[in-house]
Scaffold this motif. Structure first.
Motif, PDB file in Angstrom:
ATOM      1  N   ILE A 161      63.364 -25.654  32.819  1.00  0.00           N
ATOM      2  CA  ILE A 161      63.390 -26.513  31.633  1.00  0.00           C
ATOM      3  C   ILE A 161      62.701 -25.857  30.435  1.00  0.00           C
ATOM      4  O   ILE A 161      63.315 -25.704  29.372  1.00  0.00           O
ATOM      5  CB  ILE A 161      62.784 -27.890  31.941  1.00  0.00           C
ATOM      6  CG1 ILE A 161      63.608 -28.621  33.002  1.00  0.00           C
ATOM      7  CG2 ILE A 161      62.677 -28.736  30.670  1.00  0.00           C
ATOM      8  CD1 ILE A 161      65.042 -28.890  32.585  1.00  0.00           C
ATOM      9  N   PRO A 162      61.426 -25.449  30.536  1.00  0.00           N
ATOM     10  CA  PRO A 162      60.798 -24.805  29.364  1.00  0.00           C
ATOM     11  C   PRO A 162      61.433 -23.478  28.986  1.00  0.00           C
ATOM     12  O   PRO A 162      61.491 -23.134  27.799  1.00  0.00           O
ATOM     13  CB  PRO A 162      59.330 -24.628  29.786  1.00  0.00           C
ATOM     14  CG  PRO A 162      59.338 -24.722  31.274  1.00  0.00           C
ATOM     15  CD  PRO A 162      60.455 -25.646  31.628  1.00  0.00           C
TER      16      PRO A 162
ATOM     17  N   PHE B  99      62.991 -13.301  41.347  1.00  0.00           N
ATOM     18  CA  PHE B  99      62.664 -14.082  40.155  1.00  0.00           C
ATOM     19  C   PHE B  99      63.325 -15.451  40.132  1.00  0.00           C
ATOM     20  O   PHE B  99      62.971 -16.306  39.314  1.00  0.00           O
ATOM     21  CB  PHE B  99      63.065 -13.307  38.893  1.00  0.00           C
ATOM     22  CG  PHE B  99      64.544 -13.152  38.705  1.00  0.00           C
ATOM     23  CD1 PHE B  99      65.264 -14.057  37.942  1.00  0.00           C
ATOM     24  CD2 PHE B  99      65.229 -12.115  39.304  1.00  0.00           C
ATOM     25  CE1 PHE B  99      66.632 -13.921  37.776  1.00  0.00           C
ATOM     26  CE2 PHE B  99      66.595 -11.962  39.145  1.00  0.00           C
ATOM     27  CZ  PHE B  99      67.298 -12.871  38.377  1.00  0.00           C
ATOM     28  N   ILE B 100      64.290 -15.685  41.023  1.00  0.00           N
ATOM     29  CA  ILE B 100      65.053 -16.922  41.001  1.00  0.00           C
ATOM     30  C   ILE B 100      64.168 -18.142  41.249  1.00  0.00           C
ATOM     31  O   ILE B 100      64.281 -19.164  40.564  1.00  0.00           O
ATOM     32  CB  ILE B 100      66.208 -16.874  42.020  1.00  0.00           C
ATOM     33  CG1 ILE B 100      67.302 -15.942  41.517  1.00  0.00           C
ATOM     34  CG2 ILE B 100      66.794 -18.260  42.256  1.00  0.00           C
ATOM     35  CD1 ILE B 100      67.941 -16.396  40.212  1.00  0.00           C
ATOM     36  N   VAL B 101      63.257 -18.042  42.230  1.00  0.00           N
ATOM     37  CA  VAL B 101      62.428 -19.200  42.573  1.00  0.00           C
ATOM     38  C   VAL B 101      61.528 -19.625  41.410  1.00  0.00           C
ATOM     39  O   VAL B 101      61.572 -20.776  40.980  1.00  0.00           O
ATOM     40  CB  VAL B 101      61.603 -18.929  43.851  1.00  0.00           C
ATOM     41  CG1 VAL B 101      60.675 -20.103  44.147  1.00  0.00           C
ATOM     42  CG2 VAL B 101      62.529 -18.686  45.032  1.00  0.00           C
ATOM     43  N   PRO B 102      60.701 -18.730  40.838  1.00  0.00           N
ATOM     44  CA  PRO B 102      59.889 -19.161  39.688  1.00  0.00           C
ATOM     45  C   PRO B 102      60.741 -19.536  38.477  1.00  0.00           C
ATOM     46  O   PRO B 102      60.350 -20.405  37.694  1.00  0.00           O
ATOM     47  CB  PRO B 102      59.007 -17.941  39.397  1.00  0.00           C
ATOM     48  CG  PRO B 102      59.669 -16.789  40.061  1.00  0.00           C
ATOM     49  CD  PRO B 102      60.368 -17.358  41.261  1.00  0.00           C
ATOM     50  N   LEU B 103      61.916 -18.896  38.340  1.00  0.00           N
ATOM     51  CA  LEU B 103      62.796 -19.236  37.225  1.00  0.00           C
ATOM     52  C   LEU B 103      63.314 -20.663  37.359  1.00  0.00           C
ATOM     53  O   LEU B 103      63.366 -21.414  36.373  1.00  0.00           O
ATOM     54  CB  LEU B 103      63.971 -18.259  37.174  1.00  0.00           C
ATOM     55  CG  LEU B 103      64.872 -18.325  35.931  1.00  0.00           C
ATOM     56  CD1 LEU B 103      64.107 -17.869  34.699  1.00  0.00           C
ATOM     57  CD2 LEU B 103      66.109 -17.457  36.121  1.00  0.00           C
TER      58      LEU B 103
ATOM     59  N   SER C  20      63.308 -29.136  17.137  1.00  0.00           N
ATOM     60  CA  SER C  20      64.534 -28.888  17.892  1.00  0.00           C
ATOM     61  C   SER C  20      64.281 -28.731  19.390  1.00  0.00           C
ATOM     62  O   SER C  20      65.213 -28.437  20.142  1.00  0.00           O
ATOM     63  CB  SER C  20      65.240 -27.635  17.355  1.00  0.00           C
ATOM     64  OG  SER C  20      64.407 -26.492  17.472  1.00  0.00           O
ATOM     65  N   HIS C  21      63.031 -28.933  19.829  1.00  0.00           N
ATOM     66  CA  HIS C  21      62.716 -28.801  21.246  1.00  0.00           C
ATOM     67  C   HIS C  21      63.313 -29.961  22.042  1.00  0.00           C
ATOM     68  O   HIS C  21      63.666 -31.004  21.485  1.00  0.00           O
ATOM     69  CB  HIS C  21      61.199 -28.759  21.454  1.00  0.00           C
ATOM     70  CG  HIS C  21      60.567 -27.488  20.998  1.00  0.00           C
ATOM     71  ND1 HIS C  21      60.654 -26.317  21.716  1.00  0.00           N
ATOM     72  CD2 HIS C  21      59.845 -27.193  19.887  1.00  0.00           C
ATOM     73  CE1 HIS C  21      60.002 -25.357  21.076  1.00  0.00           C
ATOM     74  NE2 HIS C  21      59.508 -25.861  19.960  1.00  0.00           N
ATOM     75  N   LEU C  22      63.403 -29.767  23.347  1.00  0.00           N
ATOM     76  CA  LEU C  22      63.997 -30.777  24.216  1.00  0.00           C
ATOM     77  C   LEU C  22      63.281 -32.113  24.088  1.00  0.00           C
ATOM     78  O   LEU C  22      63.936 -33.162  24.005  1.00  0.00           O
ATOM     79  CB  LEU C  22      63.949 -30.295  25.679  1.00  0.00           C
ATOM     80  CG  LEU C  22      64.420 -31.296  26.735  1.00  0.00           C
ATOM     81  CD1 LEU C  22      65.882 -31.642  26.534  1.00  0.00           C
ATOM     82  CD2 LEU C  22      64.179 -30.757  28.140  1.00  0.00           C
ATOM     83  N   HIS C  23      61.952 -32.091  24.084  1.00  0.00           N
ATOM     84  CA  HIS C  23      61.225 -33.366  24.009  1.00  0.00           C
ATOM     85  C   HIS C  23      61.461 -34.075  22.674  1.00  0.00           C
ATOM     86  O   HIS C  23      61.485 -35.300  22.616  1.00  0.00           O
ATOM     87  CB  HIS C  23      59.719 -33.160  24.254  1.00  0.00           C
ATOM     88  CG  HIS C  23      59.087 -32.054  23.482  1.00  0.00           C
ATOM     89  ND1 HIS C  23      59.012 -30.767  23.957  1.00  0.00           N
ATOM     90  CD2 HIS C  23      58.488 -32.040  22.266  1.00  0.00           C
ATOM     91  CE1 HIS C  23      58.368 -30.007  23.084  1.00  0.00           C
ATOM     92  NE2 HIS C  23      58.056 -30.758  22.045  1.00  0.00           N
TER      93      HIS C  23
ATOM     94  N   ILE D  74      61.088 -35.523  31.676  1.00  0.00           N
ATOM     95  CA  ILE D  74      60.964 -34.062  31.842  1.00  0.00           C
ATOM     96  C   ILE D  74      60.229 -33.733  33.136  1.00  0.00           C
ATOM     97  O   ILE D  74      60.566 -32.760  33.811  1.00  0.00           O
ATOM     98  CB  ILE D  74      60.255 -33.447  30.613  1.00  0.00           C
ATOM     99  CG1 ILE D  74      61.119 -33.652  29.361  1.00  0.00           C
ATOM    100  CG2 ILE D  74      59.974 -31.963  30.828  1.00  0.00           C
ATOM    101  CD1 ILE D  74      60.514 -33.127  28.076  1.00  0.00           C
ATOM    102  N   TYR D  75      59.241 -34.557  33.528  1.00  0.00           N
ATOM    103  CA  TYR D  75      58.619 -34.383  34.844  1.00  0.00           C
ATOM    104  C   TYR D  75      59.686 -34.414  35.928  1.00  0.00           C
ATOM    105  O   TYR D  75      59.694 -33.585  36.854  1.00  0.00           O
ATOM    106  CB  TYR D  75      57.629 -35.523  35.128  1.00  0.00           C
ATOM    107  CG  TYR D  75      56.306 -35.442  34.411  1.00  0.00           C
ATOM    108  CD1 TYR D  75      55.960 -34.345  33.635  1.00  0.00           C
ATOM    109  CD2 TYR D  75      55.390 -36.479  34.515  1.00  0.00           C
ATOM    110  CE1 TYR D  75      54.748 -34.300  32.975  1.00  0.00           C
ATOM    111  CE2 TYR D  75      54.177 -36.441  33.870  1.00  0.00           C
ATOM    112  CZ  TYR D  75      53.855 -35.349  33.100  1.00  0.00           C
ATOM    113  OH  TYR D  75      52.650 -35.312  32.457  1.00  0.00           O
ATOM    114  N   PHE D  76      60.585 -35.417  35.857  1.00  0.00           N
ATOM    115  CA  PHE D  76      61.611 -35.597  36.867  1.00  0.00           C
ATOM    116  C   PHE D  76      62.547 -34.382  36.900  1.00  0.00           C
ATOM    117  O   PHE D  76      62.908 -33.897  37.968  1.00  0.00           O
ATOM    118  CB  PHE D  76      62.404 -36.863  36.574  1.00  0.00           C
ATOM    119  CG  PHE D  76      63.578 -37.065  37.502  1.00  0.00           C
ATOM    120  CD1 PHE D  76      63.376 -37.520  38.795  1.00  0.00           C
ATOM    121  CD2 PHE D  76      64.860 -36.812  37.073  1.00  0.00           C
ATOM    122  CE1 PHE D  76      64.447 -37.710  39.652  1.00  0.00           C
ATOM    123  CE2 PHE D  76      65.945 -36.979  37.929  1.00  0.00           C
ATOM    124  CZ  PHE D  76      65.744 -37.433  39.224  1.00  0.00           C
ATOM    125  N   LEU D  77      62.925 -33.894  35.717  1.00  0.00           N
ATOM    126  CA  LEU D  77      63.783 -32.712  35.659  1.00  0.00           C
ATOM    127  C   LEU D  77      63.105 -31.510  36.275  1.00  0.00           C
ATOM    128  O   LEU D  77      63.742 -30.697  36.960  1.00  0.00           O
ATOM    129  CB  LEU D  77      64.173 -32.421  34.198  1.00  0.00           C
ATOM    130  CG  LEU D  77      65.065 -33.452  33.514  1.00  0.00           C
ATOM    131  CD1 LEU D  77      65.244 -33.114  32.038  1.00  0.00           C
ATOM    132  CD2 LEU D  77      66.426 -33.537  34.202  1.00  0.00           C
TER     133      LEU D  77
END
Length: 211
Positions: A163-164, A154-158, A188-191, A208-211
């Motif tokens: 970010i989301p 699960f690490i790779v998809p996680l 209160s969301h990141l964006h 957020i794309y860059f992150l």
């Protein structure tokens, strides 16, 4: 929100009955001495449902700015496609390729200022596919039938969707801490936080794309 969650659980259970499930978790990234944890059937159902509904809703909650969810979907499925070269399932690569194309095609019309909006149906579709395909692509027995083990990495998809996922977790935690329902909408969301720092709409999305 509760009726939607119930329907998502039913959809996740249907996926489970079709054989796409988390039966064991790969822990090789922690220690080579403890490579997998095999789950009993009851926990397998719970983990599968939580994973699918959690990923599905994380994409839905990300869809707060023009082009944000569709762009993140394009980037995420792009990583999936890159990593799918090790999978012997051509169906997996085909599905991911189709989702890359649809995400990019939609992004051309969804970028700020958006001419069309994704809506819940679009974000749920992307999130559900990402959750299901992550199990398909990163479970050893499924993508490598000759493997002696069947564990979900699960690490790779996680990491691809960190970010989301983290944003959803923090928002839920803050709402509960403030005595409100986790489903109560707020800013209160990141964006929203990035916008409040003075960044423009386009700058926030690109960051957020860059992150």
């Amino acid at each position: 929100p509760f009726s939607r969650l119930i329907l998502q659980v039913i959809a996740a259970l249907f996926i489970f009955t079709q054989g796409l499930s988390i039966q064991a978790i790969n822990l090789g990234w922690i220690s080579t001495e403890m490579t997998t944890i095999t789950l009993p059937s009851s926990l397998s159902i719970i983990f599968t449902v939580i994973w699918i509904t959690g990923i599905t809703n994380s994409i839905n909650w990300l869809d707060g700015l023009d082009g944000l969810a569709s762009g993140v979907a394009f980037i995420s499925f792009g990583f999936f496609h890159y990593l799918s070269s090790s999978s012997i399932h051509s169906e997996f690569t085909f599905l991911v390729s189709a989702l890359i194309g649809t995400s990019l095609g939609f992004l051309t019309q969804n970028s700020f200022p958006a001419r069309i909006l994704m809506g819940d149906s679009g974000s749920y579709l992307i999130g559900f596919n990402f959750a299901a395909l992550s199990i398909l692509g990163f479970t050893s027995e499924i993508n490598s039938p000759y493997s002696s083990s069947s564990s979900f990495n699960f690490i790779v998809p996680l990491l691809i969707l960190i970010i989301p996922i983290v944003d959803m977790f923090l928002v839920i935690t803050m709402r509960i801490k403030n005595g409100r329902s986790p489903f109560f909408p707020d800013r209160s969301h990141l964006h929203h936080r990035i916008l409040n720092l003075g960044f423009s709409h386009q700058q926030t999305v690109l960051l957020i794309y860059f992150l």
